[in-house]
Design an enzyme around this catalytic site. Structure first.
Site, PDB file in Angstrom:
ATOM      1  N   GLY A  14       0.782  -1.237   0.000  1.00  0.00           N
ATOM      2  CA  GLY A  14       0.000   0.000   0.000  1.00  0.00           C
ATOM      3  C   GLY A  14       0.812   1.284   0.000  1.00  0.00           C
ATOM      4  O   GLY A  14       0.305   2.324   0.412  1.00  0.00           O
ATOM      5  N   ASN A  16       1.655   3.002  -2.583  1.00  0.00           N
ATOM      6  CA  ASN A  16       0.965   3.923  -3.503  1.00  0.00           C
ATOM      7  C   ASN A  16      -0.317   4.460  -2.877  1.00  0.00           C
ATOM      8  O   ASN A  16      -0.662   5.625  -3.052  1.00  0.00           O
ATOM      9  CB  ASN A  16       0.661   3.245  -4.839  1.00  0.00           C
ATOM     10  N   MET A  88      -3.531  -7.337  -7.178  1.00  0.00           N
ATOM     11  CA  MET A  88      -2.978  -8.487  -7.880  1.00  0.00           C
ATOM     12  C   MET A  88      -4.061  -9.447  -8.378  1.00  0.00           C
ATOM     13  O   MET A  88      -3.928 -10.666  -8.263  1.00  0.00           O
ATOM     14  CB  MET A  88      -2.009  -9.247  -6.950  1.00  0.00           C
ATOM     15  N   ARG A  89      -5.077  -8.869  -8.943  1.00  0.00           N
ATOM     16  CA  ARG A  89      -6.161  -9.718  -9.422  1.00  0.00           C
ATOM     17  C   ARG A  89      -6.684  -9.078 -10.708  1.00  0.00           C
ATOM     18  O   ARG A  89      -6.807  -7.843 -10.765  1.00  0.00           O
ATOM     19  CB  ARG A  89      -7.241  -9.756  -8.329  1.00  0.00           C
ATOM     20  N   ILE A  90      -6.950  -9.897 -11.708  1.00  0.00           N
ATOM     21  CA  ILE A  90      -7.408  -9.322 -12.973  1.00  0.00           C
ATOM     22  C   ILE A  90      -8.851  -8.852 -12.827  1.00  0.00           C
ATOM     23  O   ILE A  90      -9.681  -9.527 -12.223  1.00  0.00           O
ATOM     24  CB  ILE A  90      -7.231 -10.345 -14.108  1.00  0.00           C
ATOM     25  N   HIS A 107       1.780   0.187 -13.318  1.00  0.00           N
ATOM     26  CA  HIS A 107       2.516  -1.047 -13.628  1.00  0.00           C
ATOM     27  C   HIS A 107       4.025  -0.779 -13.547  1.00  0.00           C
ATOM     28  O   HIS A 107       4.500   0.232 -14.068  1.00  0.00           O
ATOM     29  CB  HIS A 107       2.128  -1.529 -15.030  1.00  0.00           C
ATOM     30  N   ASP A 143      -2.735  -5.072 -18.882  1.00  0.00           N
ATOM     31  CA  ASP A 143      -1.725  -4.009 -18.961  1.00  0.00           C
ATOM     32  C   ASP A 143      -1.620  -3.376 -20.360  1.00  0.00           C
ATOM     33  O   ASP A 143      -0.523  -3.062 -20.829  1.00  0.00           O
ATOM     34  CB  ASP A 143      -0.340  -4.541 -18.530  1.00  0.00           C
ATOM     35  N   GLU A 172       7.030   5.601  -9.022  1.00  0.00           N
ATOM     36  CA  GLU A 172       5.571   5.404  -9.008  1.00  0.00           C
ATOM     37  C   GLU A 172       4.882   6.467  -8.164  1.00  0.00           C
ATOM     38  O   GLU A 172       3.796   6.935  -8.497  1.00  0.00           O
ATOM     39  CB  GLU A 172       5.233   4.018  -8.451  1.00  0.00           C
TER      40      GLU A 172
HETATM   41  C1  GRF Z   1       3.683  -1.476  -7.431  1.00  0.00           C
HETATM   42  O1  GRF Z   1       5.028  -1.654  -7.747  1.00  0.00           O
HETATM   43  C2  GRF Z   1       2.827  -1.511  -8.665  1.00  0.00           C
HETATM   44  O2  GRF Z   1       3.483  -1.090  -9.809  1.00  0.00           O
HETATM   45  C3  GRF Z   1       2.474  -2.958  -8.783  1.00  0.00           C
HETATM   46  O3  GRF Z   1       2.355  -3.411  -7.452  1.00  0.00           O
HETATM   47  C4  GRF Z   1       3.167  -2.631  -6.595  1.00  0.00           C
HETATM   48  C5  GRF Z   1       2.350  -2.161  -5.437  1.00  0.00           C
HETATM   49  O4  GRF Z   1       3.082  -1.560  -4.428  1.00  0.00           O
HETATM   50  N1  GRF Z   1       1.300  -3.115  -9.615  1.00  0.00           N
HETATM   51  P1  GRF Z   1       2.377  -0.910  -3.161  1.00  0.00           P
HETATM   52  O5  GRF Z   1       1.417  -1.938  -2.586  1.00  0.00           O
HETATM   53  O6  GRF Z   1       1.640   0.319  -3.628  1.00  0.00           O
HETATM   54  O7  GRF Z   1       3.484  -0.579  -2.217  1.00  0.00           O
END
Ligand code: GRF
Length: 187
Positions: A14, A16, A88-90, A107, A143, A172
């Protein structure tokens, strides 16, 4: 400015999410985070939702009905924008059609290169000289939606998967808010 009612989807650390929460508290940042959805009950990211008193929903994706459960929550909080931040799920094409509003994803590679999982090991194996991250619209292909923002860095010979991950995440945290500003600030 009318801020977008936003839901952030997560599965892990988390970082981000944390970054977007802090940005969203700025008066002129275009989103309000109304809800966090997580498909992993041990995800560290949930702590940020708790800490900042943001409603969160932990879903079990083995439940056949889980997309309906998500929909009801999105409706309840009048969500009109979704950010996938390490989810992590489509997302099914059904879901995308039904939601009808914008969904974006971050991504950890320079798309269209290295779609899918394990990007850092593939980047190294491929002897790439640069890598980075991409924020893009979500469509029903993995993606593959239109690109909104990218950040690049050069790889040096001492880099390994860990260092690439750290450097990518740092970017990111710039790329995601920048993408959102680009999308909404002047609308
Ligand atoms: C990030 O690197 C993002 O690009 C990928 O999953 C990671 C998530 O990181 N899809 P966080 O949970 O936000 O630390």
């Amino acid at each position: 400015m009318v801020k977008k009612n936003t839901c952030i989807f997560i599965s892990g650390n988390g970082s981000n999410l944390k970054n977007l929460i802090s940005k969203s508290r700025e008066y002129n940042f275009p989103i309000n985070i109304k809800l966090v959805i997580c498909n992993n009950k041990t995800a560290r990211g949930i702590l940020y939702a708790k800490k900042y008193s943001i409603p969160y929903l932990i879903i079990n994706t083995n439940d056949r009905n889980y997309e309906n459960i998500i929909f009801n929550a999105l409706r309840k909080y009048k969500v009109n924008f979704i950010c996938l931040a390490g989810y992590m799920r489509i997302i099914s094409s059904n879901f995308i059609k039904k939601f009808r509003k914008i969904i974006i994803n971050i991504h950890p590679s320079l798309l269209p290169k290295f779609k899918g999982l394990n990007t850092f090991s593939r980047v190294l194996k491929n002897n790439e000289c640069k890598t980075g991250c991409t924020v893009h619209y979500v469509n029903d292909q993995l993606d593959s939606g239109k690109i909104i923002n990218k950040k690049i860095f050069f790889i040096n010979k001492n880099d390994n998967e860990n260092s690439l991950k750290k450097k990518t995440q740092r970017l990111e945290h710039l790329a995601f808010p920048e993408a959102i500003i680009k999308m909404f600030r002047y609308n």
